[in-house]
Design a protein around this motif. Structure first.
Motif: not given
Lengths: 257, 260
Positions: A153-161, A231-251
């Protein structure tokens, strides 16, 4: 290796180390005091007794510690962008995301983890749980998973910045997780519980696995398998958060210094 | 010129539009969540420690709003100015450093007022915050809130001034921030604290920040004791202002300038 260098840099100043760890422990300690006074006056929260709340609290804080010790640097992204540090990361042959996470090690986060584990160990002995190797394994997996949920969650939000200059918004989500993560979800009513499960996945951090351990899955608003699979939601959400961050970082647009 | 300092302080907050926007939504959400938590806590009880459900819920919401408005995380740029040495430039400005620092803080706090009013409006709309009892209560509450703000600003200033003695004070700030939130009664009304703890906290300046204005708001019959409570706040303001002058004079001697 980068992480080790960051650790070393932070530990070099011993006075600061102690200072920060105490500071962070105070933040959580006050939260503990808050819950303590409430339980002292009200006896139980939504039918959960003091030892049960203590277990939930210990789980939440340990998961938070896992998140902040490993991924704590996400918080610095907005500052890094504003001050132009991010430019340097792009020049180096390592994934910028990894460089963000290892730029510095915030020692205070050890306070989170230490306090969380202490409370968890104490609470585990008084809470009505029969500990078996399986339940201990589940608890461990849940703590790591919970940390990853928060990190995602936090990484996805960081991506927004990358798009919006934000400084305090993330901090407010952070305190939201801290302040409301320690209540059993039924406290928030059906709509609130759904929101805190599916919109802001707070329930996955500690509440859902905790109901499994306490045998309280009967009160859940969601299917039971979701609690067992938390417990499985963790890795899934982390991956999603990371993808979002990487996608946003193109901006990313440099501030130009 | 002093007004300009205050305006700049406010601007430094308001310029981050998305931050302001998310801050408002965050506060509104917090109001709703606090409301739900306290409702659940009371469950079927109507009164705990002599406090009714409605008062407790209303107090908790106003407390949360006072907390974000008066007790922010980043309350002064003074520390980082000392840390990186830029404080020398502040020292040669025509406005005194204390005035400068207080002005900025005041501006930043005032910039949070619209958000606080929105929070209160949400609370009143969902009928979680009871409307004030009358004109006298409202007036006393407003005066006491402003005095509470003054006490909070002065306490923050005092903590910032410790930067002159220790370089890294973020740990100390976190401790102060949390202690203030708890001791001021912003998280839990002092009514619910164990008696001894509650009694001690009433004698600390923290309770003058939040607990005093809020207990005036929920006091059904204002009287001489209301004036006395406001008098105590005024006394704190005078005392803390004097103290920060004193600390400031000693701090000035501590300034060491590295290189030139």
């Amino acid at each position: 290796m980068l992480q080790r260098a960051a650790w070393k840099a932070s530990f070099a100043y011993r006075g600061n180390t102690a200072n920060m760890i105490i500071g962070v422990a105070a933040v959580q300690g006050v939260q503990l005091l808050f819950i303590g006074v409430l339980l002292d006056r009200f006896g139980a929260i939504a039918g959960w007794s003091t030892p049960e709340i203590a277990l939930l609290y210990g789980m939440r804080l340990t998961a938070h510690g896992v998140c902040t010790t490993c991924f704590g640097q996400h918080a610095a992204v907005s500052i890094m962008l504003r001050e132009g540090y991010y430019d340097r990361f792009l020049l180096r042959p390592v994934n910028p995301f990894v460089q963000v996470l290892t730029a510095r090690f915030n020692l205070g986060t050890l306070g989170d983890l230490g306090l969380g584990l202490t409370i968890l160990i104490v609470a585990a002995q008084v809470a009505p749980v029969r500990w078996t190797p399986v339940s201990v394994l589940f608890l461990t997996a849940a703590m790591i998973g919970g940390g990853l949920v928060e990190a995602g969650v936090q990484i996805a939000l960081s991506g927004l910045s990358f798009r919006l200059p934000m400084l305090s918004a993330k901090a407010s989500v952070n305190t939201m997780l801290t302040d409301f993560g320690t209540y059993p979800m039924p406290v928030f009513g059906r709509a609130g519980a759904y929101a805190l499960t599916f919109v802001l996945p707070l329930a996955f951090v500690a509440y859902l696995p905790c109901t499994v351990l306490l045998g309280r899955t009967g009160e859940l608003f969601v299917p039971v398998w979701l609690a067992y699979g938390a417990p499985l939601a963790g890795p899934a959400l982390l991956y999603a958060g990371y993808r979002f961050f990487a996608y946003q970082s193109r901006h990313y647009v440099s501030t130009g210094n | 010129m002093r007004v300009a300092v205050v305006m700049l302080g406010a601007k430094s907050v308001l310029i981050y539009r998305s931050d302001v926007f998310i801050g408002v939504i965050g506060l509104a959400l917090r109001v709703v969540l606090v409301y739900l938590v306290w409702r659940a806590l009371y469950d079927t009880e109507t009164s705990v420690s002599g406090v009714s459900l409605n008062d407790a819920v209303g107090y908790a919401i106003l407390g949360a709003i006072f907390n974000v408005t008066f007790q922010p995380w980043h309350f002064s740029s003074l520390m980082s100015r000392v840390y990186d040495g830029n404080v020398v430039f502040d020292l040669i400005r025509p406005v005194g450093l204390l005035t400068l620092s207080l002005g900025q803080q005041l501006g930043a706090t005032l910039a949070g007022f619209p958000r606080a009013l929105i929070g209160i409006a949400v609370g009143l709309t969902i009928q979680a915050v009871p409307p004030p009892a009358g004109v006298v209560t409202t007036l006393a509450f407003v005066v006491s809130s402003l005095l509470g703000m003054a006490v909070a600003l002065l306490c923050n200033l005092l903590v910032s001034l410790t930067a002159f003695w220790t370089t890294e004070i973020y740990g100390a700030i976190m401790v102060y921030h949390m202690a203030a939130a708890f001791c001021s009664g912003a998280l839990i009304p002092l009514w619910f604290m164990p008696d001894a703890l509650g009694a001690v906290l009433r004698y600390l300046p923290f309770s003058a920040q939040v607990f005093t204005p809020l207990s005036i708001y929920f006091d059904p019959s204002p009287g001489p004791h209301t004036l006395a409570a406001i008098g105590v706040q005024v006394a704190w303001v005078v005392l803390l202002a004097y103290l920060s002058r004193l600390v400031w004079k000693r701090a000035l001697r501590r300034v060491v300038i590295n290189g030139g």
